[in-house]
Motif scaffolding. Sequence first.
Motif, PDB file in Angstrom:
ATOM      1  N   SER A   1       0.827  -1.207   0.000  1.00 30.49           N
ATOM      2  CA  SER A   1       0.000   0.000   0.000  1.00 30.49           C
ATOM      3  C   SER A   1       0.858   1.252   0.000  1.00 30.49           C
ATOM      4  N   TYR A   2       2.119   1.139   0.428  1.00 28.56           N
ATOM      5  CA  TYR A   2       3.058   2.257   0.371  1.00 28.56           C
ATOM      6  C   TYR A   2       3.979   2.174  -0.835  1.00 28.56           C
ATOM      7  N   SER A   3       4.374   0.963  -1.186  1.00 26.92           N
ATOM      8  CA  SER A   3       5.421   0.818  -2.199  1.00 26.92           C
ATOM      9  C   SER A   3       4.896   0.893  -3.626  1.00 26.92           C
ATOM     10  N   GLY A   4       3.607   0.537  -3.845  1.00 26.17           N
ATOM     11  CA  GLY A   4       3.139   0.402  -5.214  1.00 26.17           C
ATOM     12  C   GLY A   4       3.792  -0.801  -5.880  1.00 26.17           C
ATOM     13  N   TRP A   5       3.594  -0.924  -7.180  1.00 22.15           N
ATOM     14  CA  TRP A   5       4.157  -2.066  -7.917  1.00 22.15           C
ATOM     15  C   TRP A   5       4.799  -1.537  -9.194  1.00 22.15           C
ATOM     16  N   GLY A   6       6.113  -1.427  -9.166  1.00 22.34           N
ATOM     17  CA  GLY A   6       6.830  -0.937 -10.330  1.00 22.34           C
ATOM     18  C   GLY A   6       7.709  -2.020 -10.923  1.00 22.34           C
ATOM     19  N   ALA A   7       8.168  -1.779 -12.152  1.00 18.98           N
ATOM     20  CA  ALA A   7       9.048  -2.732 -12.813  1.00 18.98           C
ATOM     21  C   ALA A   7      10.434  -2.702 -12.172  1.00 18.98           C
ATOM     22  N   MET A   8      11.057  -3.861 -12.124  1.00 16.21           N
ATOM     23  CA  MET A   8      12.430  -3.977 -11.633  1.00 16.21           C
ATOM     24  C   MET A   8      13.413  -3.731 -12.783  1.00 16.21           C
ATOM     25  N   PRO A   9      14.631  -3.253 -12.483  1.00 19.60           N
ATOM     26  CA  PRO A   9      15.654  -3.149 -13.535  1.00 19.60           C
ATOM     27  C   PRO A   9      16.026  -4.547 -14.032  1.00 19.60           C
ATOM     28  N   ILE A  10      15.878  -4.779 -15.324  1.00 17.37           N
ATOM     29  CA  ILE A  10      16.037  -6.153 -15.816  1.00 17.37           C
ATOM     30  C   ILE A  10      17.482  -6.636 -15.739  1.00 17.37           C
ATOM     31  N   THR A  11      18.445  -5.713 -15.747  1.00 22.02           N
ATOM     32  CA  THR A  11      19.836  -6.138 -15.571  1.00 22.02           C
ATOM     33  C   THR A  11      20.034  -6.740 -14.180  1.00 22.02           C
ATOM     34  N   ALA A  12      19.437  -6.104 -13.172  1.00 22.94           N
ATOM     35  CA  ALA A  12      19.540  -6.626 -11.809  1.00 22.94           C
ATOM     36  C   ALA A  12      18.828  -7.963 -11.681  1.00 22.94           C
ATOM     37  N   VAL A  13      17.661  -8.063 -12.289  1.00 21.34           N
ATOM     38  CA  VAL A  13      16.887  -9.304 -12.215  1.00 21.34           C
ATOM     39  C   VAL A  13      17.650 -10.448 -12.872  1.00 21.34           C
ATOM     40  N   ALA A  14      18.224 -10.189 -14.038  1.00 19.83           N
ATOM     41  CA  ALA A  14      18.983 -11.228 -14.740  1.00 19.83           C
ATOM     42  C   ALA A  14      20.204 -11.656 -13.927  1.00 19.83           C
ATOM     43  N   ALA A  15      20.905 -10.666 -13.350  1.00 25.21           N
ATOM     44  CA  ALA A  15      22.092 -10.985 -12.555  1.00 25.21           C
ATOM     45  C   ALA A  15      21.727 -11.757 -11.291  1.00 25.21           C
ATOM     46  N   ALA A  16      20.626 -11.375 -10.652  1.00 23.45           N
ATOM     47  CA  ALA A  16      20.194 -12.063  -9.437  1.00 23.45           C
ATOM     48  C   ALA A  16      19.794 -13.504  -9.733  1.00 23.45           C
ATOM     49  N   THR A  17      19.067 -13.690 -10.813  1.00 21.58           N
ATOM     50  CA  THR A  17      18.647 -15.047 -11.182  1.00 21.58           C
ATOM     51  C   THR A  17      19.857 -15.930 -11.463  1.00 21.58           C
ATOM     52  N   ALA A  18      20.822 -15.401 -12.197  1.00 15.29           N
ATOM     53  CA  ALA A  18      22.038 -16.159 -12.498  1.00 15.29           C
ATOM     54  C   ALA A  18      22.815 -16.473 -11.220  1.00 15.29           C
ATOM     55  N   SER A  19      22.848 -15.517 -10.283  1.00 21.48           N
ATOM     56  CA  SER A  19      23.561 -15.732  -9.024  1.00 21.48           C
ATOM     57  C   SER A  19      22.927 -16.848  -8.208  1.00 21.48           C
ATOM     58  N   LEU A  20      21.602 -16.870  -8.163  1.00 15.22           N
ATOM     59  CA  LEU A  20      20.899 -17.916  -7.422  1.00 15.22           C
ATOM     60  C   LEU A  20      21.138 -19.298  -8.018  1.00 15.22           C
ATOM     61  N   GLN A  21      21.412 -19.327  -9.305  1.00  8.60           N
ATOM     62  CA  GLN A  21      21.612 -20.604  -9.989  1.00  8.60           C
ATOM     63  C   GLN A  21      23.064 -21.083  -9.928  1.00  8.60           C
ATOM     64  N   ASP A  22      23.940 -20.280  -9.325  1.00  5.33           N
ATOM     65  CA  ASP A  22      25.341 -20.667  -9.163  1.00  5.33           C
ATOM     66  C   ASP A  22      25.465 -21.424  -7.850  1.00  5.33           C
ATOM     67  N   PRO A  23      25.709 -22.724  -7.876  1.00 10.03           N
ATOM     68  CA  PRO A  23      25.711 -23.519  -6.643  1.00 10.03           C
ATOM     69  C   PRO A  23      26.929 -23.293  -5.752  1.00 10.03           C
ATOM     70  N   ARG A  24      27.944 -22.591  -6.272  1.00 12.97           N
ATOM     71  CA  ARG A  24      29.188 -22.458  -5.518  1.00 12.97           C
ATOM     72  C   ARG A  24      29.382 -21.095  -4.875  1.00 12.97           C
ATOM     73  N   ILE A  25      28.644 -20.102  -5.314  1.00 16.06           N
ATOM     74  CA  ILE A  25      28.973 -18.716  -4.973  1.00 16.06           C
ATOM     75  C   ILE A  25      28.935 -18.433  -3.477  1.00 16.06           C
ATOM     76  N   ILE A  26      27.932 -18.939  -2.768  1.00 19.94           N
ATOM     77  CA  ILE A  26      27.823 -18.618  -1.345  1.00 19.94           C
ATOM     78  C   ILE A  26      29.002 -19.188  -0.567  1.00 19.94           C
ATOM     79  N   ALA A  27      29.282 -20.468  -0.746  1.00 22.06           N
ATOM     80  CA  ALA A  27      30.382 -21.094  -0.011  1.00 22.06           C
ATOM     81  C   ALA A  27      31.723 -20.475  -0.374  1.00 22.06           C
TER      82      ALA A  27
END
Length: 401
Positions: A261-287
Amino acid sequence: MSSAEQASCSSRRSFLQLSALAATAAVGLRIVTEPMLAAAEAHTFPKDAVVINANENPLGPCEAARAAVSGIAAQGGRYSMWLTEELVKTFASAEGLKPEYVRAFPGSSDPLHFSVLTFTSPAKSYVTADPGYEAGMMAAKHSGARVVKVPLTASYAHDVKAMIVAAPDAGLFYICNPNNPSGTLTSHADVEFALANKPKDAVVLVDEAYIHFSGAASAIDLVKGDKDVIVLRTFSKLYGMAGLRCGFAIARPELLAKIGSYSGWGAMPITAVAAATASLQDPRIIAERRSINTAVREETFAWLDKNGYSYIRSESNCFLLDTKRPAKSFIASMAAQNVFIGRAWPVLPTYARITVGTRAEMEQFQSAFERTMKSPVVAAAQSFSTAERRYIDGLALPISG
C-alpha cells in the motif's frame, strides 16, 4: 468499448494512480540506504583509493551474473516484468516457499522503509539495537513513531528481552542479523522469543542482508509458519550487486500486501533481475565467497591481535575497531592516507566500522592504521562533500539533511 474492457482500463488507471502516489511519497520521504550512510562523504574517490567504507563486496557480481547483464542489456527497452516473476519463483523454490510469500525490490532498503511506514506511527514505536543500522530510524521520523534504541548485550547480540520491555507500544522490532555495524549474531531462539512476546499487532523485521557471510540460521522458517515476521534479503553484499539493486521482502501475503500500500508495484531493472537469477543458480557462490571473506577477515583479526589492538569480533563482512580516540578524527587521518573507512556510532564514539576488502586492501589498511595510531590526533574530520550534497553509504543527501 465493452464492459470488460472498461473494467480493465479502470483497474489499470487505479493501479497507475496508486503506483504514482507511492512513488511520489517515496521521493518525498527520502528512502535511506547503506550507501547514504557511509562515513566517507565523497561521491568520487582519489585514484587508487582503498574504499572499505560501505560494506560493499570488492569482488562484484559473479561471472554468470556479469554474463547475464551483458546478455539482457539489449532488451532494456522493455519492462519484461515476467523476468521478475521468474526470479521470485527461483528464489521461492530454493527456499521452500510459495511465490506469493516473496516480493522483489530494488535492494532491501525500500522494503525496510515501507515496512516502517506501514507498521509504525505516533502510537506505535520503532524498536532497534544500539548500535544498529540507522535507516529504519530515519524512516520512523516520517511515520511520527517514537524511536526506541536498546543497547546490545555483552556479547553484542540484540537484547530482545530488553527490547520487548522497552516498548509495550511497539509496532515494529528491527533485528539486523548479523548486525550492522558490529557483524555480530542474534540467535534464532531470540528471534522466536521476540515473536512470542511482542505486542499483539507488532511485527518483527529480520534484516538478513549479511547472513550469507555467517552461515547463521535464517528466520525464513518463521515466515513459513505464518508468523508476524518479515525477512529482508539483498544481493548487494555477498553477491556483489550493490550497484545493480535487487533484493526481497519475504513474509506471508497479508503482510506483503500491507507494505504494497506504500510501495506500489513498479518494474524492476532487468539487468539486476537477470544478474540475481544467475547468481541464485550458481551452486558455488555462497560457499566460495563466504570462505574468501572469512579468510581475509580472520587474517585481519590475527594482525590486530598480534599488535594489541581492540575490536569487536564479527561474523560478517564488517567489524567495529576501537581507535582509542574520537573516531571521526581517526577516519580523517585514514582518508588523508587514501584509505576510506566507515562511520562511527554515537554510542561507541571511539569505534569506527571497517568493511572487509580484498587481502591487498586490508594490507594497505593495516599500514595506514598503524601509522595513524602512532600519529597525533587530527582535530577535525576531513570533508569530501560537494557544495550541495554529501554521499553516505550509497545515497546522496542534501547538506542540510
